[in-house]
Design an enzyme around this catalytic site. Structure first.
Site, PDB file in Angstrom:
ATOM      1  N   ALA A  46      18.967 -16.641 -11.496  1.00  0.00           N
ATOM      2  CA  ALA A  46      17.500 -16.216 -12.010  1.00  0.00           C
ATOM      3  C   ALA A  46      16.637 -17.477 -12.376  1.00  0.00           C
ATOM      4  O   ALA A  46      17.322 -18.579 -12.336  1.00  0.00           O
ATOM      5  CB  ALA A  46      17.723 -15.296 -13.223  1.00  0.00           C
ATOM      6  N   GLN A  84      15.533 -18.502 -15.005  1.00  0.00           N
ATOM      7  CA  GLN A  84      16.110 -18.958 -16.478  1.00  0.00           C
ATOM      8  C   GLN A  84      17.533 -19.029 -16.295  1.00  0.00           C
ATOM      9  O   GLN A  84      18.398 -19.043 -17.320  1.00  0.00           O
ATOM     10  CB  GLN A  84      15.885 -18.317 -17.513  1.00  0.00           C
ATOM     11  N   SER A  85      18.223 -19.389 -15.012  1.00  0.00           N
ATOM     12  CA  SER A  85      19.669 -19.659 -14.757  1.00  0.00           C
ATOM     13  C   SER A  85      20.049 -20.847 -15.578  1.00  0.00           C
ATOM     14  O   SER A  85      19.624 -22.164 -15.102  1.00  0.00           O
ATOM     15  CB  SER A  85      20.009 -19.536 -13.481  1.00  0.00           C
ATOM     16  N   ASN A  86      21.012 -20.669 -16.379  1.00  0.00           N
ATOM     17  CA  ASN A  86      21.825 -21.952 -16.933  1.00  0.00           C
ATOM     18  C   ASN A  86      22.794 -22.365 -15.926  1.00  0.00           C
ATOM     19  O   ASN A  86      22.751 -23.874 -16.146  1.00  0.00           O
ATOM     20  CB  ASN A  86      22.584 -21.229 -18.233  1.00  0.00           C
ATOM     21  N   CYS A 139      22.112 -22.787 -12.742  1.00  0.00           N
ATOM     22  CA  CYS A 139      21.273 -23.620 -12.094  1.00  0.00           C
ATOM     23  C   CYS A 139      20.800 -24.877 -12.626  1.00  0.00           C
ATOM     24  O   CYS A 139      20.850 -26.094 -11.924  1.00  0.00           O
ATOM     25  CB  CYS A 139      20.219 -22.964 -11.464  1.00  0.00           C
TER      26      CYS A 139
END
Ligand SMILES: Cc1ncc(COP(=O)(O)O)c(C=O)c1O
Length: 333
Positions: free
Chosen positions: A73, A75-77, A79
């Protein structure tokens, strides 16, 4: 058992601390609560994915990769940590992020993705992530690059193996401190590598504690359909005989609320309580809901006062900044 011989690219500060959260425990009039600080793995604000990336980046390196492609997403941690890990290994990073907003605000994890120099591509829907990664990989191959695709959350048997190792690490810390722990609380998601690895790791350690997964999206059946096969594929990959059955996985889906990434009132209350008792920063997507579940288990008597429990803090605090409005509204209430 293949685990000790798997190549690892050192990225994480390990072992992560295991801290006695006395103030939180007192505020809840609850059991002893130990917090496993996987938010302190150290790479670009840390989190659980750094453990997985140690194995995934080493594998990419062995395959001669020049570019990491991964997805999540906006706000992916995962990524954000993958973008940082790629940099450490001298690779480019391409991120395929799903977002209903065509140009989401550069805040929290997304801001850090840009800072880390990731090449960001947006798709509108989750279902478009995989085809878009494959399209980009094909294009990069034509340009002479060697892309390495990491699936959502790094939740492959190789990635989940990192949480088998984490279960061993935690068990050793418990033995060293003579802590007799009944349950270990962790986020359970439809990516699932953390829960799958911990559950398998606990089994390989002789089931010293029950792993309790708190769902943060979907329902328990949907999460089990991911976590169970992944745990068993990880066992096969590692060359161990252990296999888990459906009853070996505890997944409580009562704290999801309206859906992925939408914080519930209980989640925001848990975030505030952790901050104001322990100075501990949780996140609104994963760990806030997970602590909300554990708090409810304490309040409804499922966890006895005489028990000792562990809460795995898997990180994610950068997403707080992307949800500042919801957080401020709850602080004013
Ligand atoms: C902070 C945080 N906790 C937990 C998880 C879930 O981990 P997994 O993908 O292994 O299920 C994630 C996944 O992105 C995360 O960012």
């Amino acid at each position: 058992m293949r685990l000790p011989s798997l190549p690892r690219w050192p990225l994480a500060h390990l072992p992560t601390p295991l801290e006695d959260a006395r103030n939180l425990s007192a505020a809840l009039d609850g059991p002893r609560i130990l917090i496993k600080r996987d938010d302190l793995t150290g790479l670009a604000l840390g989190g659980n994915k750094t453990r997985k990336l140690e194995y995934l980046i080493a594998d990419a390196w062995e395959q001669g990769a020049t570019v990491i492609i991964t997805t999540g997403a906006a706000q992916s941690n995962h990524c954000r940590q993958a973008a940082a890990a790629a940099r450490v290994a001298g690779m480019r990073c391409v991120l395929v992020l799903s977002s209903a907003d065509a140009d989401p605000p550069a805040q929290g994890n997304l801001l850090l993705d840009y800072l880390l120099g990731a090449e960001v591509h947006f798709v509108r829907d989750r279902s478009e992530r995989q085809p878009e990664m494959e399209r980009i990989a094909e294009e990069l191959r034509r340009q002479g690059e060697r892309p390495y695709i990491i699936p959502t959350g790094g939740s492959t048997p190789l990635g989940a193996s990192a949480y088998v190792a984490a279960a061993f690490e935690l068990t050793q810390q418990l033995i060293a401190n003579s802590w007799d722990v009944s349950r270990v609380y962790v986020t359970s998601s439809t990516s699932g590598g953390t829960h799958a690895g911990l559950a398998l790791g606990a089994r390989l350690c002789g089931d010293p504690f029950q792993v309790v997964g708190i769902g943060i999206e979907a329902d328990a059946a949907a999460i089990r359909d991911v976590v169970l096969p992944l745990a068993n594929a990880t066992a096969e990959f590692l060359g161990v005989d252990a296999r888990l059955g459906p009853d070996d996985l505890r997944i409580d889906d009562r704290y999801v609320g309206p859906g992925y990434g939408i914080p519930t009132a209980e989640c925001l209350e848990a975030i505030k309580l952790a901050a104001q008792t322990e100075g501990l920063l949780l996140d609104p997507v994963y760990t806030g809901k997970t602590l909300a579940g554990m708090i409810d288990h304490i309040r409804n008597g499922e966890i006895g006062r005489e028990e000792t429990v562990v809460f795995i803090h898997t990180g994610g605090a950068p997403a707080l900044f992307a949800q500042a409005d919801a957080l401020m509204a709850s602080l004013k209430r």
